[in-house]
Design a protein around this motif. Structure first.
Motif, PDB file in Angstrom:
ATOM      1  N   VAL A  64       0.591  -1.237   0.397  1.00 51.64           N
ATOM      2  CA  VAL A  64      -0.172  -0.126  -0.271  1.00 51.64           C
ATOM      3  C   VAL A  64       1.413   0.869   0.431  1.00 51.64           C
ATOM      4  CG1 VAL A  64      -1.669   0.920   1.166  1.00 51.64           C
ATOM      5  CG2 VAL A  64      -1.844  -1.133   1.177  1.00 51.64           C
ATOM      6  N   THR A  65       2.216   1.139   0.750  1.00 52.97           N
ATOM      7  CA  THR A  65       2.751   2.051   0.627  1.00 52.97           C
ATOM      8  C   THR A  65       3.248   2.500  -0.706  1.00 52.97           C
ATOM      9  OG1 THR A  65       3.013   1.785   3.387  1.00 52.97           O
ATOM     10  CG2 THR A  65       4.370   4.014   2.409  1.00 52.97           C
ATOM     11  N   LEU A  66       4.415   1.587  -1.168  1.00 54.83           N
ATOM     12  CA  LEU A  66       4.478   1.915  -2.624  1.00 54.83           C
ATOM     13  C   LEU A  66       4.066   2.134  -3.375  1.00 54.83           C
ATOM     14  CD1 LEU A  66       7.130   1.754  -4.404  1.00 54.83           C
ATOM     15  CD2 LEU A  66       6.713  -0.736  -4.642  1.00 54.83           C
ATOM     16  N   ALA A  67       2.090   2.181  -3.018  1.00 54.80           N
ATOM     17  CA  ALA A  67       1.492   1.914  -4.181  1.00 54.80           C
ATOM     18  C   ALA A  67       0.736   3.518  -4.177  1.00 54.80           C
ATOM     19  CB  ALA A  67       0.720   0.952  -3.977  1.00 54.80           C
ATOM     20  N   ALA A  68       1.277   3.419  -3.153  1.00 55.37           N
ATOM     21  CA  ALA A  68       0.619   5.118  -2.323  1.00 55.37           C
ATOM     22  C   ALA A  68       1.782   6.048  -3.189  1.00 55.37           C
ATOM     23  CB  ALA A  68       0.170   5.448  -1.198  1.00 55.37           C
ATOM     24  N   TYR A  69       2.627   6.254  -3.506  1.00 60.58           N
ATOM     25  CA  TYR A  69       3.806   6.753  -3.547  1.00 60.58           C
ATOM     26  C   TYR A  69       4.354   7.064  -5.298  1.00 60.58           C
ATOM     27  CZ  TYR A  69       4.767   8.369   0.985  1.00 60.58           C
ATOM     28  OH  TYR A  69       5.224   9.275   1.970  1.00 60.58           O
ATOM     29  N   ALA A  70       4.501   5.859  -4.943  1.00 58.61           N
ATOM     30  CA  ALA A  70       4.089   5.886  -6.957  1.00 58.61           C
ATOM     31  C   ALA A  70       2.831   6.396  -7.595  1.00 58.61           C
ATOM     32  CB  ALA A  70       4.077   4.184  -7.768  1.00 58.61           C
ATOM     33  N   ARG A  71       1.673   6.371  -6.553  1.00 52.55           N
ATOM     34  CA  ARG A  71       0.434   7.116  -7.377  1.00 52.55           C
ATOM     35  C   ARG A  71       0.084   8.746  -7.378  1.00 52.55           C
ATOM     36  NH1 ARG A  71      -2.428   3.186  -4.795  1.00 52.55           N
ATOM     37  NH2 ARG A  71      -3.012   1.788  -6.515  1.00 52.55           N
ATOM     38  N   ARG A  72       1.460   9.134  -6.427  1.00 52.38           N
ATOM     39  CA  ARG A  72       2.072  10.179  -6.026  1.00 52.38           C
ATOM     40  C   ARG A  72       2.922  10.406  -7.293  1.00 52.38           C
ATOM     41  NH1 ARG A  72       3.442  11.943  -0.198  1.00 52.38           N
ATOM     42  NH2 ARG A  72       2.643  14.076  -0.944  1.00 52.38           N
ATOM     43  N   ILE A  73       4.107  10.238  -7.047  1.00 49.60           N
ATOM     44  CA  ILE A  73       4.527  10.438  -8.547  1.00 49.60           C
ATOM     45  C   ILE A  73       3.945   9.899  -9.672  1.00 49.60           C
ATOM     46  CG2 ILE A  73       6.972   9.236  -9.767  1.00 49.60           C
ATOM     47  CD1 ILE A  73       8.078   8.192  -7.190  1.00 49.60           C
ATOM     48  N   LEU A  74       3.207   9.600 -10.552  1.00 51.48           N
ATOM     49  CA  LEU A  74       2.969   9.315 -11.775  1.00 51.48           C
ATOM     50  C   LEU A  74       2.160  10.470 -11.732  1.00 51.48           C
ATOM     51  CD1 LEU A  74       1.959   5.839 -11.544  1.00 51.48           C
ATOM     52  CD2 LEU A  74       3.596   7.144 -13.398  1.00 51.48           C
ATOM     53  N   ARG A  75       0.984  11.313 -10.658  1.00 44.71           N
ATOM     54  CA  ARG A  75       0.610  12.110 -11.037  1.00 44.71           C
ATOM     55  C   ARG A  75       1.091  13.587 -11.199  1.00 44.71           C
ATOM     56  NH1 ARG A  75      -2.703   9.416  -6.662  1.00 44.71           N
ATOM     57  NH2 ARG A  75      -1.769  11.338  -4.867  1.00 44.71           N
ATOM     58  N   ARG A  76       1.818  13.740 -11.080  1.00 42.01           N
ATOM     59  CA  ARG A  76       3.451  14.987 -11.194  1.00 42.01           C
ATOM     60  C   ARG A  76       4.065  14.530 -12.660  1.00 42.01           C
ATOM     61  NH1 ARG A  76       4.886  17.882  -5.963  1.00 42.01           N
ATOM     62  NH2 ARG A  76       3.786  17.348  -4.337  1.00 42.01           N
ATOM     63  N   ILE A  77       3.679  14.193 -13.207  1.00 40.72           N
ATOM     64  CA  ILE A  77       4.303  13.538 -14.145  1.00 40.72           C
ATOM     65  C   ILE A  77       3.335  14.485 -15.673  1.00 40.72           C
ATOM     66  CG2 ILE A  77       4.867  12.525 -15.945  1.00 40.72           C
ATOM     67  CD1 ILE A  77       5.483  10.108 -14.403  1.00 40.72           C
ATOM     68  N   HIS A  78       4.088  15.232 -15.891  1.00 37.81           N
ATOM     69  CA  HIS A  78       3.173  15.953 -17.313  1.00 37.81           C
ATOM     70  C   HIS A  78       3.888  14.326 -18.387  1.00 37.81           C
ATOM     71  CE1 HIS A  78       2.015  18.982 -15.574  1.00 37.81           C
ATOM     72  NE2 HIS A  78       3.581  19.951 -14.951  1.00 37.81           N
ATOM     73  N   PHE A  79       2.438  13.912 -18.748  1.00 38.68           N
ATOM     74  CA  PHE A  79       3.205  12.669 -20.696  1.00 38.68           C
ATOM     75  C   PHE A  79       3.025  13.646 -21.600  1.00 38.68           C
ATOM     76  CE2 PHE A  79       1.087  10.222 -16.600  1.00 38.68           C
ATOM     77  CZ  PHE A  79       2.780   9.235 -16.752  1.00 38.68           C
ATOM     78  N   SER A  80       3.607  12.462 -22.385  1.00 37.93           N
ATOM     79  CA  SER A  80       3.534  13.054 -23.772  1.00 37.93           C
ATOM     80  C   SER A  80       2.141  13.068 -24.223  1.00 37.93           C
ATOM     81  CB  SER A  80       5.330  12.141 -25.137  1.00 37.93           C
ATOM     82  OG  SER A  80       4.429  11.003 -24.666  1.00 37.93           O
ATOM     83  N   GLU A  81       2.210  13.423 -26.081  1.00 42.04           N
ATOM     84  CA  GLU A  81       1.336  13.501 -26.088  1.00 42.04           C
ATOM     85  C   GLU A  81       0.979  11.718 -26.995  1.00 42.04           C
ATOM     86  OE1 GLU A  81       0.510  15.541 -29.346  1.00 42.04           O
ATOM     87  OE2 GLU A  81       0.967  17.224 -28.973  1.00 42.04           O
ATOM     88  N   ALA A  82       1.996  11.015 -27.025  1.00 41.36           N
ATOM     89  CA  ALA A  82       1.765   9.656 -27.177  1.00 41.36           C
ATOM     90  C   ALA A  82       1.787   8.835 -25.730  1.00 41.36           C
ATOM     91  CB  ALA A  82       3.160   9.322 -27.296  1.00 41.36           C
ATOM     92  N   GLY A  83       1.711   9.697 -24.606  1.00 44.52           N
ATOM     93  CA  GLY A  83       0.511   9.160 -22.786  1.00 44.52           C
ATOM     94  C   GLY A  83       2.411   8.356 -22.601  1.00 44.52           C
ATOM     95  N   THR A  84       3.110   8.751 -22.852  1.00 41.93           N
ATOM     96  CA  THR A  84       4.782   8.181 -21.916  1.00 41.93           C
ATOM     97  C   THR A  84       4.914   9.158 -21.382  1.00 41.93           C
ATOM     98  OG1 THR A  84       6.222   8.719 -24.110  1.00 41.93           O
ATOM     99  CG2 THR A  84       4.710   6.654 -24.315  1.00 41.93           C
ATOM    100  N   CYS A  85       6.192   8.618 -20.778  1.00 46.97           N
ATOM    101  CA  CYS A  85       7.104   9.762 -19.718  1.00 46.97           C
ATOM    102  C   CYS A  85       8.454   8.778 -19.783  1.00 46.97           C
ATOM    103  CB  CYS A  85       6.481   9.506 -18.316  1.00 46.97           C
ATOM    104  SG  CYS A  85       6.880   8.206 -17.122  1.00 46.97           S
TER     105      CYS A  85
END
Length: 111
Positions: free
Chosen positions: A64-85
């Protein structure tokens, strides 16, 4: 386990000596996020696709902890138009999350 914090695993996990190790693993470019990115990057392209991210999140759902931090990281990413980071974007976002964590970390007094 015999540490300066005592003999129980729980005391060691919450100890000041372990907090430094945890923060080191979580810091930008730290072993935890680098390993997570590499594990999720199934095609070894140095970018994460939305499919790789979905599979990656599923793979850590039990922690749960790792998943929560991974989601926090992903929420801050500005994904490319192709949907990648890229790895750099992932690590930059991890740095922001780390700074938030570091600013709110306290040492637990278990005595």
């Amino acid at each position: 386990m015999d540490t300066s914090s005592g003999t129980t695993h729980a005391r060691w996990l919450l100890s000041e000596e372990n907090q430094a190790k945890v923060l080191s693993a979580l810091k930008p470019g730290g072993v935890l996020w680098r390993a997570l990115f590499e594990a999720w990057d199934l095609d070894k392209s140095q970018t994460l696709t939305s499919d790789e991210i979905a599979k990656g999140l599923d793979s850590v759902a039990h922690d749960v902890t790792l998943a929560a931090y991974a989601r926090r990281i992903l929420r801050r990413i500005h994904f490319s138009e192709a949907g990648t980071c890229s790895r750099a974007e992932f690590e930059d976002s991890a740095a922001l999350v780390f700074n938030d964590l570091k600013d709110h970390t306290t040492t637990f007094d278990l005595t």
